[in-house]
Design a protein around this motif. Structure first.
Motif, PDB file in Angstrom:
ATOM      1  N   GLY A 136       0.927  -0.960   0.004  1.00 52.30           N
ATOM      2  CA  GLY A 136      -0.124  -0.115   0.081  1.00 52.30           C
ATOM      3  C   GLY A 136       0.808   1.281   0.048  1.00 52.30           C
ATOM      4  N   GLY A 137       0.051   2.495   0.276  1.00 56.89           N
ATOM      5  CA  GLY A 137       1.044   3.570   0.236  1.00 56.89           C
ATOM      6  C   GLY A 137       0.199   4.873   0.398  1.00 56.89           C
ATOM      7  N   ILE A 138       0.824   5.874   0.175  1.00 57.09           N
ATOM      8  CA  ILE A 138       0.174   7.272   0.398  1.00 57.09           C
ATOM      9  C   ILE A 138       0.496   8.164  -0.848  1.00 57.09           C
ATOM     10  N   LEU A 139      -0.417   9.113  -0.847  1.00 53.38           N
ATOM     11  CA  LEU A 139      -0.044  10.383  -1.519  1.00 53.38           C
ATOM     12  C   LEU A 139       0.893  11.461  -0.827  1.00 53.38           C
ATOM     13  N   ALA A 140       1.904  11.750  -1.519  1.00 52.92           N
ATOM     14  CA  ALA A 140       2.939  12.740  -1.120  1.00 52.92           C
ATOM     15  C   ALA A 140       3.392  13.472  -2.121  1.00 52.92           C
ATOM     16  N   VAL A 141       3.954  14.649  -1.893  1.00 45.91           N
ATOM     17  CA  VAL A 141       4.710  15.470  -2.775  1.00 45.91           C
ATOM     18  C   VAL A 141       6.040  15.776  -2.673  1.00 45.91           C
ATOM     19  N   PRO A 142       7.017  15.720  -3.166  1.00 46.60           N
ATOM     20  CA  PRO A 142       8.341  15.938  -3.098  1.00 46.60           C
ATOM     21  C   PRO A 142       8.734  17.193  -2.251  1.00 46.60           C
ATOM     22  N   VAL A 143       9.517  17.401  -1.422  1.00 42.92           N
ATOM     23  CA  VAL A 143       9.898  18.736  -0.870  1.00 42.92           C
ATOM     24  C   VAL A 143      10.531  19.589  -1.674  1.00 42.92           C
ATOM     25  N   ALA A 144      10.120  20.873  -2.025  1.00 39.95           N
ATOM     26  CA  ALA A 144      10.647  21.535  -2.963  1.00 39.95           C
ATOM     27  C   ALA A 144      11.494  22.772  -2.474  1.00 39.95           C
ATOM     28  N   ASP A 145      11.272  23.230  -0.961  1.00 44.23           N
ATOM     29  CA  ASP A 145      12.160  24.216  -0.322  1.00 44.23           C
ATOM     30  C   ASP A 145      13.173  23.758   0.363  1.00 44.23           C
ATOM     31  N   ARG A 202       7.440  -0.980   4.011  1.00 45.89           N
ATOM     32  CA  ARG A 202       7.888   0.118   3.215  1.00 45.89           C
ATOM     33  C   ARG A 202       6.553   0.566   2.266  1.00 45.89           C
ATOM     34  N   PRO A 203       5.884   1.515   2.821  1.00 44.13           N
ATOM     35  CA  PRO A 203       4.773   2.031   2.054  1.00 44.13           C
ATOM     36  C   PRO A 203       5.199   2.804   0.755  1.00 44.13           C
ATOM     37  N   ARG A 204       4.489   2.825  -0.395  1.00 40.83           N
ATOM     38  CA  ARG A 204       4.777   3.416  -1.419  1.00 40.83           C
ATOM     39  C   ARG A 204       4.512   4.740  -1.519  1.00 40.83           C
ATOM     40  N   LEU A 205       5.412   5.720  -2.192  1.00 37.22           N
ATOM     41  CA  LEU A 205       5.126   6.896  -2.397  1.00 37.22           C
ATOM     42  C   LEU A 205       4.357   7.259  -3.684  1.00 37.22           C
ATOM     43  N   VAL A 206       3.087   7.913  -3.809  1.00 38.03           N
ATOM     44  CA  VAL A 206       2.358   8.041  -5.009  1.00 38.03           C
ATOM     45  C   VAL A 206       2.276   9.589  -5.063  1.00 38.03           C
ATOM     46  N   ARG A 207       2.733  10.118  -6.261  1.00 37.06           N
ATOM     47  CA  ARG A 207       3.060  11.579  -6.233  1.00 37.06           C
ATOM     48  C   ARG A 207       1.586  12.355  -6.492  1.00 37.06           C
ATOM     49  N   GLY A 208       1.252  13.194  -5.382  1.00 37.81           N
ATOM     50  CA  GLY A 208       0.143  14.240  -5.523  1.00 37.81           C
ATOM     51  C   GLY A 208       0.607  15.407  -6.079  1.00 37.81           C
ATOM     52  N   ASP A 209      -0.135  16.291  -5.615  1.00 40.40           N
ATOM     53  CA  ASP A 209       0.029  17.937  -5.764  1.00 40.40           C
ATOM     54  C   ASP A 209      -0.142  18.543  -4.685  1.00 40.40           C
TER      55      ASP A 209
END
Length: 235
Positions: A136-145, A202-209
Protein backbone atom coordinates in the motif's frame (compact mmCIF):
# COMPACT_ATOMS: atom_id res chain seq x y z
CA UNK A 1 -10.02 -2.07 -11.93
CA UNK A 2 -11.99 -3.80 -9.19
CA UNK A 3 -11.91 -7.45 -8.41
CA UNK A 4 -14.23 -8.81 -5.77
CA UNK A 5 -11.12 -9.48 -3.70
CA UNK A 6 -10.18 -5.87 -3.15
CA UNK A 7 -12.87 -3.29 -2.63
CA UNK A 8 -11.90 0.19 -1.52
CA UNK A 9 -13.43 2.07 1.40
CA UNK A 10 -12.67 5.55 2.71
CA UNK A 11 -12.28 6.24 6.42
CA UNK A 12 -12.19 9.87 7.56
CA UNK A 13 -11.12 10.53 11.16
CA UNK A 14 -12.99 13.70 12.19
CA UNK A 15 -13.02 13.64 15.97
CA UNK A 16 -10.37 16.34 16.48
CA UNK A 17 -10.79 19.74 18.07
CA UNK A 18 -8.69 21.85 15.69
CA UNK A 19 -6.72 23.65 18.41
CA UNK A 20 -4.36 25.47 16.02
CA UNK A 21 -7.20 27.25 14.20
CA UNK A 22 -7.91 29.64 17.11
CA UNK A 23 -11.56 28.71 16.83
CA UNK A 24 -14.21 27.53 19.27
CA UNK A 25 -15.62 25.31 16.57
CA UNK A 26 -13.97 22.02 15.60
CA UNK A 27 -11.95 22.59 12.43
CA UNK A 28 -13.97 20.18 10.30
CA UNK A 29 -17.08 22.36 10.74
CA UNK A 30 -15.55 25.71 9.87
CA UNK A 31 -17.26 27.41 6.96
CA UNK A 32 -15.62 26.95 3.56
CA UNK A 33 -17.49 28.54 0.63
CA UNK A 34 -20.66 28.49 2.71
CA UNK A 35 -20.48 24.81 3.64
CA UNK A 36 -18.83 22.99 6.55
CA UNK A 37 -15.24 22.23 5.57
CA UNK A 38 -15.77 18.49 5.99
CA UNK A 39 -18.63 18.52 3.49
CA UNK A 40 -16.21 19.34 0.65
CA UNK A 41 -13.98 16.46 1.74
CA UNK A 42 -16.83 13.96 1.97
CA UNK A 43 -18.42 15.11 -1.29
CA UNK A 44 -15.31 14.20 -3.30
CA UNK A 45 -14.96 10.83 -1.59
CA UNK A 46 -18.65 9.98 -1.98
CA UNK A 47 -18.57 10.95 -5.67
CA UNK A 48 -15.70 8.56 -6.42
CA UNK A 49 -16.86 5.42 -8.24
CA UNK A 50 -13.76 3.66 -6.89
CA UNK A 51 -14.98 3.80 -3.28
CA UNK A 52 -17.70 1.47 -2.00
CA UNK A 53 -18.49 3.48 1.10
CA UNK A 54 -17.22 6.46 3.04
CA UNK A 55 -17.03 6.16 6.82
CA UNK A 56 -16.55 9.28 8.91
CA UNK A 57 -15.35 8.81 12.50
CA UNK A 58 -16.83 11.46 14.79
CA UNK A 59 -16.36 12.07 18.48
CA UNK A 60 -18.89 10.38 20.74
CA UNK A 61 -20.22 13.74 21.89
CA UNK A 62 -20.31 15.41 18.45
CA UNK A 63 -23.16 17.94 18.62
CA UNK A 64 -22.62 19.50 15.23
CA UNK A 65 -22.99 16.64 12.73
CA UNK A 66 -26.78 16.39 12.95
CA UNK A 67 -27.21 20.12 12.38
CA UNK A 68 -26.25 19.65 8.73
CA UNK A 69 -28.11 17.79 6.00
CA UNK A 70 -26.23 14.76 4.69
CA UNK A 71 -29.02 12.89 2.88
CA UNK A 72 -27.74 13.90 -0.56
CA UNK A 73 -24.84 11.45 -0.06
CA UNK A 74 -27.30 8.60 0.44
CA UNK A 75 -26.19 5.28 1.91
CA UNK A 76 -22.63 5.75 0.70
CA UNK A 77 -21.81 8.00 3.69
CA UNK A 78 -21.84 6.31 7.10
CA UNK A 79 -21.16 8.30 10.30
CA UNK A 80 -19.53 6.40 13.16
CA UNK A 81 -19.66 8.06 16.58
CA UNK A 82 -16.65 6.28 18.03
CA UNK A 83 -13.76 8.75 17.82
CA UNK A 84 -10.81 8.37 20.17
CA UNK A 85 -8.34 10.67 21.91
CA UNK A 86 -5.87 10.60 19.03
CA UNK A 87 -6.04 10.18 15.27
CA UNK A 88 -4.68 6.62 15.55
CA UNK A 89 -7.34 5.78 18.16
CA UNK A 90 -10.09 7.18 15.95
CA UNK A 91 -8.93 5.21 12.92
CA UNK A 92 -8.59 2.02 14.94
CA UNK A 93 -12.03 2.49 16.52
CA UNK A 94 -13.42 3.08 13.05
CA UNK A 95 -11.77 -0.07 11.70
CA UNK A 96 -13.27 -2.10 14.55
CA UNK A 97 -16.70 -0.59 13.89
CA UNK A 98 -16.67 -1.62 10.22
CA UNK A 99 -15.25 -5.11 10.77
CA UNK A 100 -18.48 -6.84 9.68
CA UNK A 101 -18.80 -4.79 6.49
CA UNK A 102 -15.28 -5.24 5.17
CA UNK A 103 -13.03 -8.16 4.28
CA UNK A 104 -9.51 -8.37 5.65
CA UNK A 105 -8.06 -7.86 2.16
CA UNK A 106 -10.18 -4.79 1.34
CA UNK A 107 -8.34 -1.50 0.96
CA UNK A 108 -8.95 1.33 3.42
CA UNK A 109 -8.15 4.87 2.27
CA UNK A 110 -7.71 7.01 5.38
CA UNK A 111 -8.18 10.68 4.54
CA UNK A 112 -7.88 13.83 6.66
CA UNK A 113 -11.19 15.62 7.19
CA UNK A 114 -9.19 18.85 6.93
CA UNK A 115 -8.04 18.20 3.35
CA UNK A 116 -11.11 19.56 1.54
CA UNK A 117 -9.32 20.11 -1.80
CA UNK A 118 -8.92 16.42 -2.59
CA UNK A 119 -9.63 15.92 -6.29
CA UNK A 120 -10.99 12.90 -8.16
CA UNK A 121 -7.65 12.42 -9.90
CA UNK A 122 -5.85 12.16 -6.55
CA UNK A 123 -8.02 9.16 -5.63
CA UNK A 124 -7.70 7.66 -9.11
CA UNK A 125 -3.91 7.81 -9.25
CA UNK A 126 -3.55 6.42 -5.72
CA UNK A 127 -5.86 3.46 -6.37
CA UNK A 128 -4.40 2.79 -9.80
CA UNK A 129 -0.84 2.70 -8.44
CA UNK A 130 -1.58 0.66 -5.33
CA UNK A 131 -4.45 -1.73 -6.07
CA UNK A 132 -1.99 -4.58 -6.74
CA UNK A 133 0.74 -3.42 -4.35
CA UNK A 134 1.92 -5.74 -1.60
CA UNK A 135 2.03 -3.05 1.06
CA UNK A 136 0.00 0.00 0.00
CA UNK A 137 1.11 3.60 0.20
CA UNK A 138 0.27 7.27 0.46
CA UNK A 139 -0.15 10.40 -1.58
CA UNK A 140 2.84 12.65 -1.07
CA UNK A 141 4.72 15.55 -2.64
CA UNK A 142 8.50 15.88 -3.01
CA UNK A 143 9.83 18.67 -0.79
CA UNK A 144 10.64 21.70 -2.94
CA UNK A 145 11.86 24.18 -0.33
CA UNK A 146 15.22 24.26 1.40
CA UNK A 147 14.66 22.96 4.92
CA UNK A 148 16.15 24.56 8.02
CA UNK A 149 16.37 23.14 11.50
CA UNK A 150 15.94 25.80 14.20
CA UNK A 151 17.65 26.09 17.55
CA UNK A 152 15.91 27.25 20.72
CA UNK A 153 16.38 30.93 19.74
CA UNK A 154 14.71 30.45 16.36
CA UNK A 155 18.04 30.72 14.62
CA UNK A 156 19.17 28.30 11.95
CA UNK A 157 21.06 25.40 13.47
CA UNK A 158 21.35 23.39 10.26
CA UNK A 159 20.23 23.09 6.68
CA UNK A 160 18.64 19.71 6.06
CA UNK A 161 19.34 18.11 2.65
CA UNK A 162 15.99 17.66 0.91
CA UNK A 163 17.08 14.89 -1.45
CA UNK A 164 14.58 12.09 -1.19
CA UNK A 165 12.35 13.99 1.26
CA UNK A 166 8.60 13.91 0.66
CA UNK A 167 5.74 15.62 2.45
CA UNK A 168 3.09 13.08 3.41
CA UNK A 169 -0.52 13.74 2.45
CA UNK A 170 -3.65 11.64 2.52
CA UNK A 171 -5.38 9.42 1.49
CA UNK A 172 -3.14 6.71 2.88
CA UNK A 173 -4.16 3.35 1.46
CA UNK A 174 -3.58 0.03 3.20
CA UNK A 175 -5.36 -3.29 3.49
CA UNK A 176 -7.85 -3.58 6.35
CA UNK A 177 -6.14 -6.36 8.28
CA UNK A 178 -2.64 -4.90 7.90
CA UNK A 179 -3.71 -1.42 8.97
CA UNK A 180 -5.65 -2.68 11.98
CA UNK A 181 -2.73 -4.82 13.13
CA UNK A 182 -0.27 -1.95 12.62
CA UNK A 183 -2.35 0.56 14.60
CA UNK A 184 -2.89 -1.92 17.44
CA UNK A 185 0.89 -2.19 17.73
CA UNK A 186 1.80 1.52 17.30
CA UNK A 187 -0.65 3.89 18.95
CA UNK A 188 1.38 7.11 19.08
CA UNK A 189 1.79 7.63 15.32
CA UNK A 190 0.65 10.77 13.49
CA UNK A 191 -0.20 8.96 10.27
CA UNK A 192 -1.09 5.46 9.13
CA UNK A 193 2.09 4.96 7.11
CA UNK A 194 4.19 5.36 10.28
CA UNK A 195 2.34 2.44 11.87
CA UNK A 196 2.93 0.31 8.77
CA UNK A 197 6.60 1.36 8.75
CA UNK A 198 6.89 0.32 12.40
CA UNK A 199 5.99 -3.22 11.26
CA UNK A 200 9.08 -3.16 9.05
CA UNK A 201 7.16 -2.55 5.81
CA UNK A 202 7.85 0.16 3.25
CA UNK A 203 4.76 1.97 1.90
CA UNK A 204 4.88 3.33 -1.63
CA UNK A 205 4.97 7.08 -2.31
CA UNK A 206 2.43 8.11 -4.96
CA UNK A 207 3.02 11.60 -6.25
CA UNK A 208 0.20 14.03 -5.51
CA UNK A 209 0.25 17.81 -5.81
CA UNK A 210 0.28 20.78 -3.41
CA UNK A 211 -3.41 21.65 -4.02
CA UNK A 212 -4.37 18.79 -1.68
CA UNK A 213 -3.49 21.00 1.26
CA UNK A 214 -4.33 20.45 4.88
CA UNK A 215 -6.23 23.25 6.62
CA UNK A 216 -4.23 23.77 9.80
CA UNK A 217 -4.02 27.55 10.31
CA UNK A 218 -6.61 30.27 9.59
CA UNK A 219 -4.90 31.41 6.37
CA UNK A 220 -5.22 27.88 4.99
CA UNK A 221 -8.99 28.34 4.76
CA UNK A 222 -8.48 31.16 2.26
CA UNK A 223 -6.01 29.08 0.27
CA UNK A 224 -8.52 26.21 0.19
CA UNK A 225 -11.25 28.54 -1.03
CA UNK A 226 -8.99 29.82 -3.79
CA UNK A 227 -8.09 26.30 -4.89
CA UNK A 228 -11.71 25.14 -4.95
CA UNK A 229 -12.81 28.21 -6.89
CA UNK A 230 -9.99 28.08 -9.48
CA UNK A 231 -9.41 24.37 -9.83
CA UNK A 232 -10.88 24.01 -13.32
CA UNK A 233 -7.90 25.94 -14.64
CA UNK A 234 -5.38 23.92 -12.63
CA UNK A 235 -6.33 20.42 -13.69
Amino acid sequence: MHTHHSRCFALVPAAGSGSRMKSEQPKQYLSLLGEPLIRHTLAVLCASPLLERVYVVLSVGDQEWDRHPWHSFGDKLVPLFCGGASRADSVLNGLRAIADDTASSDWILVHDAARPCLAPWHIESLVRELIHDEVGGILAVPVADTLKRADSQQRIAATVPRDGLWQAQTPQMFRYVMLKRALEAARDVTDEASAIEAMGLRPRLVRGDPTNLKVTYPLDLHLAEWILQHREGLA
